[in-house]
Design a protein around this motif. Structure first.
Motif, PDB file in Angstrom:
ATOM      1  N   UNK A  50       0.798  -1.224   0.000  1.00  0.00           N
ATOM      2  CA  UNK A  50       0.000   0.000   0.000  1.00  0.00           C
ATOM      3  C   UNK A  50       0.831   1.275   0.000  1.00  0.00           C
ATOM      4  N   UNK A  51       2.157   1.163   0.221  1.00  0.00           N
ATOM      5  CA  UNK A  51       2.991   2.349   0.424  1.00  0.00           C
ATOM      6  C   UNK A  51       3.789   2.687  -0.817  1.00  0.00           C
ATOM      7  N   UNK A  52       3.951   3.978  -1.059  1.00  0.00           N
ATOM      8  CA  UNK A  52       4.751   4.452  -2.179  1.00  0.00           C
ATOM      9  C   UNK A  52       5.354   5.806  -1.827  1.00  0.00           C
ATOM     10  N   UNK A  53       6.219   6.302  -2.688  1.00  0.00           N
ATOM     11  CA  UNK A  53       6.993   7.495  -2.360  1.00  0.00           C
ATOM     12  C   UNK A  53       6.203   8.796  -2.466  1.00  0.00           C
ATOM     13  N   UNK A  54       5.089   8.785  -3.167  1.00  0.00           N
ATOM     14  CA  UNK A  54       4.300  10.006  -3.370  1.00  0.00           C
ATOM     15  C   UNK A  54       2.847   9.754  -3.027  1.00  0.00           C
ATOM     16  N   UNK A  55       2.239  10.720  -2.371  1.00  0.00           N
ATOM     17  CA  UNK A  55       0.844  10.556  -1.967  1.00  0.00           C
ATOM     18  C   UNK A  55      -0.094  10.404  -3.153  1.00  0.00           C
ATOM     19  N   UNK A  56       0.243  11.043  -4.294  1.00  0.00           N
ATOM     20  CA  UNK A  56      -0.669  10.940  -5.432  1.00  0.00           C
ATOM     21  C   UNK A  56      -0.621   9.557  -6.095  1.00  0.00           C
ATOM     22  N   UNK A  57       0.338   8.713  -5.663  1.00  0.00           N
ATOM     23  CA  UNK A  57       0.394   7.342  -6.179  1.00  0.00           C
ATOM     24  C   UNK A  57      -0.363   6.352  -5.294  1.00  0.00           C
ATOM     25  N   UNK A  58      -0.883   6.842  -4.162  1.00  0.00           N
ATOM     26  CA  UNK A  58      -1.598   5.964  -3.251  1.00  0.00           C
ATOM     27  C   UNK A  58      -2.947   5.566  -3.817  1.00  0.00           C
ATOM     28  N   UNK A  59      -3.399   4.386  -3.431  1.00  0.00           N
ATOM     29  CA  UNK A  59      -4.746   3.913  -3.774  1.00  0.00           C
ATOM     30  C   UNK A  59      -5.628   4.197  -2.572  1.00  0.00           C
ATOM     31  N   UNK A 109       4.831   6.069   9.140  1.00  0.00           N
ATOM     32  CA  UNK A 109       3.587   6.447   8.462  1.00  0.00           C
ATOM     33  C   UNK A 109       3.002   5.258   7.718  1.00  0.00           C
ATOM     34  N   UNK A 110       3.852   4.502   7.047  1.00  0.00           N
ATOM     35  CA  UNK A 110       3.388   3.337   6.289  1.00  0.00           C
ATOM     36  C   UNK A 110       2.848   2.254   7.213  1.00  0.00           C
ATOM     37  N   UNK A 111       3.511   2.059   8.358  1.00  0.00           N
ATOM     38  CA  UNK A 111       3.032   1.044   9.297  1.00  0.00           C
ATOM     39  C   UNK A 111       1.725   1.467   9.955  1.00  0.00           C
ATOM     40  N   UNK A 112       1.568   2.765  10.200  1.00  0.00           N
ATOM     41  CA  UNK A 112       0.285   3.253  10.731  1.00  0.00           C
ATOM     42  C   UNK A 112      -0.841   2.971   9.745  1.00  0.00           C
ATOM     43  N   UNK A 113      -0.576   3.204   8.457  1.00  0.00           N
ATOM     44  CA  UNK A 113      -1.589   2.913   7.448  1.00  0.00           C
ATOM     45  C   UNK A 113      -1.889   1.418   7.413  1.00  0.00           C
ATOM     46  N   UNK A 114      -0.841   0.601   7.460  1.00  0.00           N
ATOM     47  CA  UNK A 114      -1.039  -0.849   7.436  1.00  0.00           C
ATOM     48  C   UNK A 114      -1.867  -1.305   8.630  1.00  0.00           C
ATOM     49  N   UNK A 115      -1.580  -0.775   9.812  1.00  0.00           N
ATOM     50  CA  UNK A 115      -2.352  -1.135  11.009  1.00  0.00           C
ATOM     51  C   UNK A 115      -3.797  -0.692  10.898  1.00  0.00           C
ATOM     52  N   UNK A 116      -3.997   0.502  10.363  1.00  0.00           N
ATOM     53  CA  UNK A 116      -5.348   1.039  10.206  1.00  0.00           C
ATOM     54  C   UNK A 116      -6.160   0.178   9.250  1.00  0.00           C
ATOM     55  N   UNK A 121      -6.968  -9.819   8.553  1.00  0.00           N
ATOM     56  CA  UNK A 121      -5.774  -9.178   7.996  1.00  0.00           C
ATOM     57  C   UNK A 121      -4.688  -9.042   9.058  1.00  0.00           C
ATOM     58  N   UNK A 122      -3.439  -8.966   8.594  1.00  0.00           N
ATOM     59  CA  UNK A 122      -2.285  -8.851   9.482  1.00  0.00           C
ATOM     60  C   UNK A 122      -1.387  -7.718   8.995  1.00  0.00           C
ATOM     61  N   UNK A 123      -1.053  -6.811   9.891  1.00  0.00           N
ATOM     62  CA  UNK A 123      -0.045  -5.786   9.595  1.00  0.00           C
ATOM     63  C   UNK A 123       1.316  -6.364   9.938  1.00  0.00           C
ATOM     64  N   UNK A 124       2.193  -6.467   8.954  1.00  0.00           N
ATOM     65  CA  UNK A 124       3.497  -7.097   9.160  1.00  0.00           C
ATOM     66  C   UNK A 124       4.397  -6.209  10.011  1.00  0.00           C
ATOM     67  N   UNK A 125       5.299  -6.809  10.787  1.00  0.00           N
ATOM     68  CA  UNK A 125       6.296  -6.019  11.508  1.00  0.00           C
ATOM     69  C   UNK A 125       7.329  -5.462  10.535  1.00  0.00           C
ATOM     70  N   UNK A 126       8.215  -4.568  10.988  1.00  0.00           N
ATOM     71  CA  UNK A 126       9.273  -4.068  10.095  1.00  0.00           C
ATOM     72  C   UNK A 126      10.083  -5.228   9.526  1.00  0.00           C
TER      73      UNK A 126
END
Length: 312
Positions: A178-187, A214-221, A229-234
């Motif tokens: 779900x994560x990418x370098x630019x917000x406009x590339x997010x789904x 930030x990416x892990x917060x999104x994954x958890x959310x 669903x499972x949010x993976x650890x680092x």
């Protein structure tokens, strides 16, 4: 010489496969940014990794430790005794580093390089069409530089066993990148939620990696809103490769890890919302789909339809 970024480095893996197929006894070294060195290490055809740290050096250019590192990199390149160096990056910075090897240097002609000025540093310059996919351009440059015929589908040359992570669910899983370098590339998150819930009903759980906080917060959310669903650890890049290898499929936005999934021949659906996938979309020999494009938003239903073909 392909230093960065993650997706570009992955796009260069088929060059190693081509060279080793043509010249089985060849020694192939790879100069790459230190943060992406784990990618060429996955390819058994790479003999030695020579890390550079241009991004870090720029920030600490006046420190003596930086110049010691630069000197060590120059010495490592000169010790190679190379018959040829090929710069598939096509940038001034990569061309300058490539010259440190003191070997015949091949690269793109000015009409084909990402930075035309880079061509001035090359001993041999080759025009490669700019309307070709990045993987094809890399392969074509190496083929003309080493005078061998190019044929067949791109072979990324990497194979990774699925990881036995104790936090993974027992049910088959699909990786959500779900994560990418630019917000406009997010789904949009609502799309991820809808897709995850539909996959759960089909017997699959979603696994969501995330790199920074930030990416892990999104994954958890997102994981909190998707049953099972499972949010993976680092995770490190090798661990992410193992996670992808063990999944039934991957869905990802415009990010390097989506290209890694395709390189591992994992059924992959790539989502584009702000860029055109024509020249840099996912490309491989397994099942893959590029959906969306600039100012185009793939729907969850469209993604699910493609996934069901792959999962059938």
């Amino acid at each position: 010489m392909k230093t960065s970024s993650l997706g570009d480095v992955i796009h260069n893996l088929p060059v190693v496969s081509d060279i080793r197929r043509q010249f089985p006894a060849a020694t192939v070294d790879w100069c790459v940014e230190e943060s992406f060195a784990a990618i060429p290490r996955l390819h058994p055809g790479v003999d030695r990794i020579i890390p550079v740290a241009i991004r870090r050096w720029r920030k600490k250019l006046f420190q003596s430790a930086t110049w010691r590192e630069i000197g060590a990199c120059r010495a490592a390149l000169r010790r190679g005794g190379y018959d040829k160096v090929i710069d598939t990056q096509g940038l001034v910075k990569s061309a300058i580093v490539a010259r440190w090897a003191k070997a015949p240097l091949a690269g793109y002609a000015a009409d084909a390089a990402r930075e035309p000025l880079a061509a001035r540093f090359y001993d041999e310059r080759f025009s490669v069409a700019t309307d070709l996919h990045a993987v094809v351009r890399n392969r074509q440059l190496a083929a003309v530089a080493l005078a061998y015929p190019l044929s067949g589908e791109p072979d990324y040359g990497i194979a990774v066993a699925g990881g036995a992570f104790d936090w993974l669910p027992a049910t088959p899983y699909v990786v959500f990148l779900t994560a990418t370098s630019r917000d406009d590339k997010l789904w949009p998150e609502d799309n991820w939620l809808a897709l995850g819930r539909q996959l759960y009903e089909l017997g699959y759980c979603a696994v969501l990696p995330g790199g920074n906080s930030v990416e892990r917060e999104r994954a958890n959310r997102l994981a909190a809103g998707i049953p099972g669903a499972v949010a993976a650890p680092p995770m490190s890049i090798p661990e992410l490769a193992s996670l992808l290898a063990g999944g039934r499929a991957a869905i990802g936005v415009d990010t390097g890890l989506t290209h890694l999934a395709v390189a591992l021949k994992i059924p992959t659906v790539a989502l584009y919302t702000a860029t055109d996938p024509g020249l840099t979309g996912v490309l491989g020999s397994g099942f893959f789909r590029n959906l969306g494009g600039k100012a185009q938003l793939p729907t969850a239903a469209a993604v699910l339809a493609e996934l069901q073909v792959a999962l059938a």
